[in-house]
Design a protein around this motif. Structure first.
Motif, PDB file in Angstrom:
ATOM      1  N   UNK A  45      -0.262  51.110 -44.054  1.00  0.00           N
ATOM      2  CA  UNK A  45      -1.570  50.476 -43.912  1.00  0.00           C
ATOM      3  C   UNK A  45      -2.237  50.766 -42.560  1.00  0.00           C
ATOM      4  N   UNK A  46      -1.632  50.635 -41.376  1.00  0.00           N
ATOM      5  CA  UNK A  46      -0.451  49.826 -41.046  1.00  0.00           C
ATOM      6  C   UNK A  46      -0.896  48.440 -40.590  1.00  0.00           C
ATOM      7  N   UNK A  47      -0.033  47.446 -40.757  1.00  0.00           N
ATOM      8  CA  UNK A  47      -0.375  46.080 -40.355  1.00  0.00           C
ATOM      9  C   UNK A  47      -0.104  45.892 -38.868  1.00  0.00           C
ATOM     10  N   UNK A  88       8.360  49.824 -44.552  1.00  0.00           N
ATOM     11  CA  UNK A  88       8.157  50.965 -43.656  1.00  0.00           C
ATOM     12  C   UNK A  88       7.053  51.877 -44.177  1.00  0.00           C
ATOM     13  N   UNK A  89       7.138  52.277 -45.441  1.00  0.00           N
ATOM     14  CA  UNK A  89       6.213  53.272 -45.969  1.00  0.00           C
ATOM     15  C   UNK A  89       4.865  52.695 -46.375  1.00  0.00           C
ATOM     16  N   UNK A  90       4.844  51.462 -46.882  1.00  0.00           N
ATOM     17  CA  UNK A  90       3.576  50.867 -47.319  1.00  0.00           C
ATOM     18  C   UNK A  90       2.902  50.078 -46.206  1.00  0.00           C
ATOM     19  N   UNK A  91       3.638  49.189 -45.549  1.00  0.00           N
ATOM     20  CA  UNK A  91       3.016  48.374 -44.501  1.00  0.00           C
ATOM     21  C   UNK A  91       3.034  49.042 -43.136  1.00  0.00           C
ATOM     22  N   UNK A 125      25.045  44.096 -40.032  1.00  0.00           N
ATOM     23  CA  UNK A 125      25.640  43.660 -41.280  1.00  0.00           C
ATOM     24  C   UNK A 125      24.701  44.003 -42.435  1.00  0.00           C
ATOM     25  N   UNK A 126      24.274  43.016 -43.211  1.00  0.00           N
ATOM     26  CA  UNK A 126      23.393  43.262 -44.354  1.00  0.00           C
ATOM     27  C   UNK A 126      21.925  43.026 -44.027  1.00  0.00           C
ATOM     28  N   UNK A 127      21.564  43.046 -42.743  1.00  0.00           N
ATOM     29  CA  UNK A 127      20.184  42.784 -42.330  1.00  0.00           C
ATOM     30  C   UNK A 127      19.576  43.988 -41.620  1.00  0.00           C
ATOM     31  N   UNK A 128      18.280  44.208 -41.847  1.00  0.00           N
ATOM     32  CA  UNK A 128      17.517  45.256 -41.185  1.00  0.00           C
ATOM     33  C   UNK A 128      16.374  44.588 -40.438  1.00  0.00           C
ATOM     34  N   UNK A 129      16.161  44.983 -39.179  1.00  0.00           N
ATOM     35  CA  UNK A 129      15.125  44.403 -38.342  1.00  0.00           C
ATOM     36  C   UNK A 129      13.936  45.367 -38.248  1.00  0.00           C
ATOM     37  N   UNK A 130      12.747  44.816 -38.475  1.00  0.00           N
ATOM     38  CA  UNK A 130      11.526  45.609 -38.521  1.00  0.00           C
ATOM     39  C   UNK A 130      10.464  44.974 -37.636  1.00  0.00           C
ATOM     40  N   UNK A 174      -5.120  48.880 -51.012  1.00  0.00           N
ATOM     41  CA  UNK A 174      -5.144  48.839 -52.475  1.00  0.00           C
ATOM     42  C   UNK A 174      -4.985  50.247 -53.043  1.00  0.00           C
ATOM     43  N   UNK A 175      -5.672  51.223 -52.448  1.00  0.00           N
ATOM     44  CA  UNK A 175      -5.520  52.616 -52.893  1.00  0.00           C
ATOM     45  C   UNK A 175      -4.112  53.120 -52.614  1.00  0.00           C
ATOM     46  N   UNK A 176      -3.582  52.765 -51.453  1.00  0.00           N
ATOM     47  CA  UNK A 176      -2.236  53.192 -51.083  1.00  0.00           C
ATOM     48  C   UNK A 176      -1.205  52.588 -52.031  1.00  0.00           C
ATOM     49  N   UNK A 177      -1.433  51.353 -52.448  1.00  0.00           N
ATOM     50  CA  UNK A 177      -0.513  50.706 -53.384  1.00  0.00           C
ATOM     51  C   UNK A 177      -0.453  51.470 -54.701  1.00  0.00           C
TER      52      UNK A 177
END
Length: 314
Positions: free
Chosen positions: A147-149, A28-31, A40-45, A232-235
């Motif tokens: 980024x965003x992708x 969410x924050x980087x890409x 359940x234990x899954x998140x959809x993006x 790269x800078x954001x990373x």
């Protein structure tokens, strides 16, 4: 062999992670992906210009790796043909309910044991008011963070037998083989295949541990080279580990940046530019051992971990 075009495109991919919240925060924050739901234990993006509801499913597990990869069929009739071909080769598992937003999905496995699925029925994404784009021909408003992708680009599996997996994608699923690494002894060390006019949708490279079912990396497409440089800078700002890049591959000529998400899976940010495979009679481009030893397109030697790191770890 010309592609059959029964597979329309790579759909969505499931990643396993032992640190679910940290991995979701990375996407969410980087890409710049958008969360669309949890089960359940899954998140959809989703990536902002994906027309379907889900781009990535992140599932909490005790280790990292790749779960199910799904492909959308070109039509209901194409789905029937794919299921018939998969069954004829003995790779079929059976029908399952699809993830939220997707219809019935036929599960199967490649020769390496990776879980795959093919479907046709799909829910087109309808953004809420706050994510409605100004341009009606894009799926969602451009995120102001990350980024965003734009979209999911390709998946690179590790394989015990590259040729068996390559031939399965070509002969059973109808993919086109675009490029390969052929070693001096004649063995194939890597194979790039496509269902579209991109250079590649699915890749197999040899697993040095001879362990089946592992992942090399999952790749997301950014709009241009400046986005890769900004990533790269954001990373650096967000404490994301950069493995290698920014640089340019010789194979497929992709401009790239490789990072690790917190769960340990390798993620590529890529820009393939305007290079498309349009020729219906395209012949695979074979790269020799000596050519690969030169490194990447501009002379950067391939980092050692690129040959040794895969998920789940062995």
């Amino acid at each position: 062999m010309p592609p059959r075009h029964d597979v329309a495109h790579l759909g969505h991919v499931e990643l396993y992670t032992p640190v679910l919240d940290d991995t979701v925060d990375f996407f969410v924050q980087f890409l710049g992906l958008t969360e669309t739901g949890r089960e359940s234990d899954s998140v959809f993006l989703r990536a902002w210009d994906d027309y379907e509801r889900t781009t990535l499913k992140v599932t909490g597990r005790d280790t990292s790796g790749v779960g199910r990869t799904t492909f959308r069929a070109a039509s209901p009739q194409a789905l029937d043909r794919l299921v018939e071909a998969i069954d004829a080769g003995g790779a079929g598992v059976g029908w399952k309910d699809g993830d939220p937003g997707y219809g019935p999905t036929y599960l199967f496995r490649d020769p390496d044991g990776h879980e795959l699925g093919v479907y046709y029925d799909s829910e087109w994404y309808r953004p809420p008011a706050q994510l409605t784009p100004a341009l009606k021909n894009q799926a969602q408003a451009l995120p102001s963070h990350g980024v965003p992708v734009r979209r999911l680009d390709h998946v690179n599996y590790l394989g015990v037998d590259v040729v068996a997996n390559r031939d399965f994608f070509r002969d059973t699923l109808g993919a086109l083989v675009t490029e390969q690494i052929v070693l001096d002894d004649g063995s194939v060390n890597g194979s790039w295949t496509t269902f579209t006019n991109k250079g590649y949708d699915a890749v197999y490279t040899r697993d040095h541990t001879a362990t089946p079912g592992r992942l090399h990396h999952l790749a997301f497409a950014a709009d241009g080279r400046p986005d890769i440089l900004r990533a790269a800078d954001l990373a650096i700002e967000q404490g994301v580990f950069i493995e290698t890049g920014p640089h340019k591959h010789a194979i497929q000529q992709t401009f790239f940046l490789y990072v690790y998400e917190p769960g340990g899976n390798r993620i590529e940010l890529c820009h393939a530019g305007a290079r498309l495979v349009l020729a219906p009679d395209w012949q695979p481009v074979d790269w020799t051992e000596a050519e690969r030893a030169k490194g990447q397109a501009w002379g950067l030697k391939t980092i050692e971990s690129f040959h040794t790191h895969g998920t789940p770890p062995v």
